[in-house]
Design a protein around this motif. Structure first.
Motif, PDB file in Angstrom:
ATOM      1  N   ASN A 218       0.820  -1.175  -0.154  1.00 27.14           N
ATOM      2  CA  ASN A 218      -0.060  -0.085  -0.124  1.00 27.14           C
ATOM      3  C   ASN A 218       0.843   1.333  -0.068  1.00 27.14           C
ATOM      4  OD1 ASN A 218      -1.327   2.366   1.265  1.00 27.14           O
ATOM      5  ND2 ASN A 218      -3.023   0.801   1.143  1.00 27.14           N
ATOM      6  N   HIS A 219       0.448   2.257  -0.726  1.00 25.16           N
ATOM      7  CA  HIS A 219       1.601   3.355  -1.105  1.00 25.16           C
ATOM      8  C   HIS A 219       1.749   4.165   0.189  1.00 25.16           C
ATOM      9  CE1 HIS A 219       3.170   6.826  -3.267  1.00 25.16           C
ATOM     10  NE2 HIS A 219       2.386   7.381  -2.485  1.00 25.16           N
ATOM     11  N   LEU A 220       0.491   4.341   1.001  1.00 29.53           N
ATOM     12  CA  LEU A 220       0.348   5.025   2.162  1.00 29.53           C
ATOM     13  C   LEU A 220       1.377   4.409   3.293  1.00 29.53           C
ATOM     14  CD1 LEU A 220      -3.032   6.455   2.274  1.00 29.53           C
ATOM     15  CD2 LEU A 220      -1.075   7.432   1.600  1.00 29.53           C
TER      16      LEU A 220
ATOM     17  N   SER B 248       0.807  14.556   2.355  1.00 30.89           N
ATOM     18  CA  SER B 248       1.403  14.388   0.840  1.00 30.89           C
ATOM     19  C   SER B 248       0.315  15.382  -0.001  1.00 30.89           C
ATOM     20  CB  SER B 248       1.406  13.182   0.210  1.00 30.89           C
ATOM     21  OG  SER B 248       0.241  12.479   0.281  1.00 30.89           O
ATOM     22  N   GLY B 249       0.549  15.379  -1.257  1.00 34.48           N
ATOM     23  CA  GLY B 249      -0.277  15.910  -2.301  1.00 34.48           C
ATOM     24  C   GLY B 249      -1.805  15.459  -2.154  1.00 34.48           C
ATOM     25  N   GLY B 250      -1.889  14.168  -1.875  1.00 30.83           N
ATOM     26  CA  GLY B 250      -3.321  13.583  -1.924  1.00 30.83           C
ATOM     27  C   GLY B 250      -3.930  13.249  -0.489  1.00 30.83           C
ATOM     28  N   HIS B 251      -2.970  13.105   0.554  1.00 28.22           N
ATOM     29  CA  HIS B 251      -3.456  12.590   1.836  1.00 28.22           C
ATOM     30  C   HIS B 251      -2.906  13.630   2.815  1.00 28.22           C
ATOM     31  CE1 HIS B 251      -4.853   8.675   0.146  1.00 28.22           C
ATOM     32  NE2 HIS B 251      -4.141   8.939  -0.778  1.00 28.22           N
TER      33      HIS B 251
ATOM     34  N   PRO C   9       4.149  21.036  -9.238  1.00 27.29           N
ATOM     35  CA  PRO C   9       3.609  21.265  -7.793  1.00 27.29           C
ATOM     36  C   PRO C   9       4.614  22.416  -7.000  1.00 27.29           C
ATOM     37  CG  PRO C   9       4.992  19.375  -7.790  1.00 27.29           C
ATOM     38  CD  PRO C   9       5.127  19.740  -9.380  1.00 27.29           C
ATOM     39  N   ALA C  10       3.810  23.209  -6.270  1.00 23.84           N
ATOM     40  CA  ALA C  10       4.168  24.254  -5.724  1.00 23.84           C
ATOM     41  C   ALA C  10       4.951  24.219  -4.442  1.00 23.84           C
ATOM     42  CB  ALA C  10       3.289  25.364  -5.404  1.00 23.84           C
ATOM     43  N   GLY C  11       4.868  22.948  -3.976  1.00 23.11           N
ATOM     44  CA  GLY C  11       5.548  22.790  -2.500  1.00 23.11           C
ATOM     45  C   GLY C  11       6.934  23.421  -2.211  1.00 23.11           C
TER      46      GLY C  11
ATOM     47  N   MET D  13       7.163  27.288  -2.819  1.00 20.26           N
ATOM     48  CA  MET D  13       6.446  28.013  -1.739  1.00 20.26           C
ATOM     49  C   MET D  13       7.311  27.861  -0.560  1.00 20.26           C
ATOM     50  SD  MET D  13       3.237  29.011  -1.973  1.00 20.26           S
ATOM     51  CE  MET D  13       2.033  28.760  -0.644  1.00 20.26           C
ATOM     52  N   ASP D  14       7.707  26.691  -0.258  1.00 21.70           N
ATOM     53  CA  ASP D  14       8.806  26.496   0.748  1.00 21.70           C
ATOM     54  C   ASP D  14      10.075  27.720   0.749  1.00 21.70           C
ATOM     55  OD1 ASP D  14      10.776  25.673   2.793  1.00 21.70           O
ATOM     56  OD2 ASP D  14      10.632  23.721   2.248  1.00 21.70           O
ATOM     57  N   ASN D  15      10.753  27.547  -0.360  1.00 20.24           N
ATOM     58  CA  ASN D  15      11.927  28.776  -0.612  1.00 20.24           C
ATOM     59  C   ASN D  15      11.276  30.193  -0.481  1.00 20.24           C
ATOM     60  OD1 ASN D  15      13.073  26.439  -1.617  1.00 20.24           O
ATOM     61  ND2 ASN D  15      13.060  26.602  -3.620  1.00 20.24           N
TER      62      ASN D  15
END
Ligand code: KG4
Ligand code: ZN
Length: 359
Positions: free
Chosen positions: A112-114, A138-141, A180-182, A185-187
């Motif tokens: 399972n990925h999660l 994450s992006g989906g969870h 993806p902007a993560g 946005m962090d920087n």
């Protein structure tokens, strides 16, 4: 030739990941990123993703084995993501794993990925101890889970709407950042003032999360004031995203008397989140940061508090990768059982499951 390598593969979404555990040690993680391919669409295009996996799986496997100086006859088992994820993407990695399992006559271990994200924190010499609490952001969870033993999970809480990474990606887009902007946005946020804007933190249940109100508030600020200072905006928004992640994880670990707290998933790469975690841990009294050993780049950071130990994987293992899948397969084999999907050989009837749950 002795079989001693566990190969792990993840093709759940838009990145192809291959990893190897040899004689119990994490040796290598290789990821072929599809970021550039999907960037102009502002999100992942499923058909493009699966077709790119098809192109990337063969060379990535070849290069990974070559770099690790492992040959196919040394592969003992193949861990592969079965779900959740995009059906077409999952099918590419799963088919490759089936073909290898048949050709090499070794079992495949559907993962399972999660759950694999959780095992990205099991890559150091010191392993998390059960019972544990894990946050997957994450992006989906966005899920906080309690696990009394390997393979047993109880949901403490999840997001009612958007995932943390999804909220960051959507608001980043409003700022003109590409998907993806993560990381961008962090920087940006590191150069800004996290108290410049006061964003609402959702009032939800003890372990629940919610990001849709925050997203709307952020949108409203941008619409009202077209000239916001992007670093201040990014810093303040990020602060509102990560505050409940850190606070609820610590509360969960404390209230459940967990021995370990694990923070995993793409959002855990965030610099401010890592700082905030360190600050928040001070409340448990004396806290020691145990740096990872220099000979294992995959080992997590360990924060030892009086109550529990916190495990934070290195940034490259927070986002999707194949090593976390190899790690899950390896630890299930070590525990003398297959992963939730079993230890399967021959792999004839097994199928992917895009909405596979693990709780
Ligand atoms: O775990 P992951 O690679 O994929 C999923 O399974 O979803 O997580 C990707 C998510 C994206 O939303 C991305 O924007 C976010 O993680 N992310 C970050 C950072 N790096 C990636 N969020 C905050 N700060 C970062 N440095
Ligand atoms: Zn993931």
């Amino acid at each position: 030739m002795k079989r001693r390598a566990i190969l792990g593969m993840d093709t759940s979404c838009d990145d192809t990941g291959v990893g190897l555990i040899v004689n119990g040690k994490p040796i290598l993680s290789k990821v072929a990123s599809q970021e550039a391919l999907h960037r102009s669409y502002g999100g992942v295009i499923p058909e493009l993703a699966s077709r790119q996996h098809l192109k990337d799986v063969p060379w990535l496997l070849r290069e990974a084995l070559k770099e690790a100086k492992i040959t196919y006859p040394q592969v003992e088992a193949i861990g592969v993501t079965r779900g959740p994820g995009l059906a077409g993407s999952l099918l590419v990695g799963f088919s490759a794993a089936k073909a290898l399992s048949c050709a090499l006559q070794v079992p495949m271990i559907p993962v399972n990925h999660l759950e694999a994200h959780i095992f990205s924190a099991f890559t150091g010499e010191k392993k998390p101890e059960y019972p544990l609490v894990a946050l997957i952001a994450s992006g989906g969870h966005t899920e906080l889970v309690y696990s009394p033993e390997i393979g047993v999970y109880e949901l403490l809480g999840r997001t009612r709407d958007d995932a943390a990474g999804e909220a960051i990606d959507k608001v980043g887009r409003l700022l003109g950042l590409s998907y993806p902007a993560g990381q961008a946005m962090d920087n940006l946020g590191q150069k800004g003032n996290p108290r410049a804007f006061s964003f609402p933190v959702a009032q939800t249940g003890a372990y629940e999360f919610s990001y849709s109100g925050l997203k709307t508030a952020a949108k409203r600020v941008l619409e009202k004031d077209g000239k916001v200072h992007p670093p201040d905006f990014a810093a303040s928004f990020t602060e509102a995203v990560i505050q409940p992640l850190v606070e609820k994880s610590l509360r969960g670990a404390e209230e459940k008397n967990a021995h370990s707290l694990i923070l995993v998933g793409g959002v855990i790469r965030n610099t401010r989140l890592r700082q905030r975690l360190q600050e928040a841990l001070q409340r448990f009294g004396k806290m020691t940061l145990l740096p990872p050993p220099p000979d294992n780049p995959f080992a997590p950071l360990l924060y030892q508090t009086r109550k529990f130990t916190v495990f934070v994987p290195p940034p490259e293992l927070c986002t999707d990768n194949g090593l976390m899948v190899a790690s899950a397969a390896y630890h299930y084999l070590l525990a003398g059982r297959g992963a939730k999907g079993g230890k399967v050989f021959p792999p004839d009837d097994l199928d992917v499951d895009p909405s596979l749950d693990f709780i």
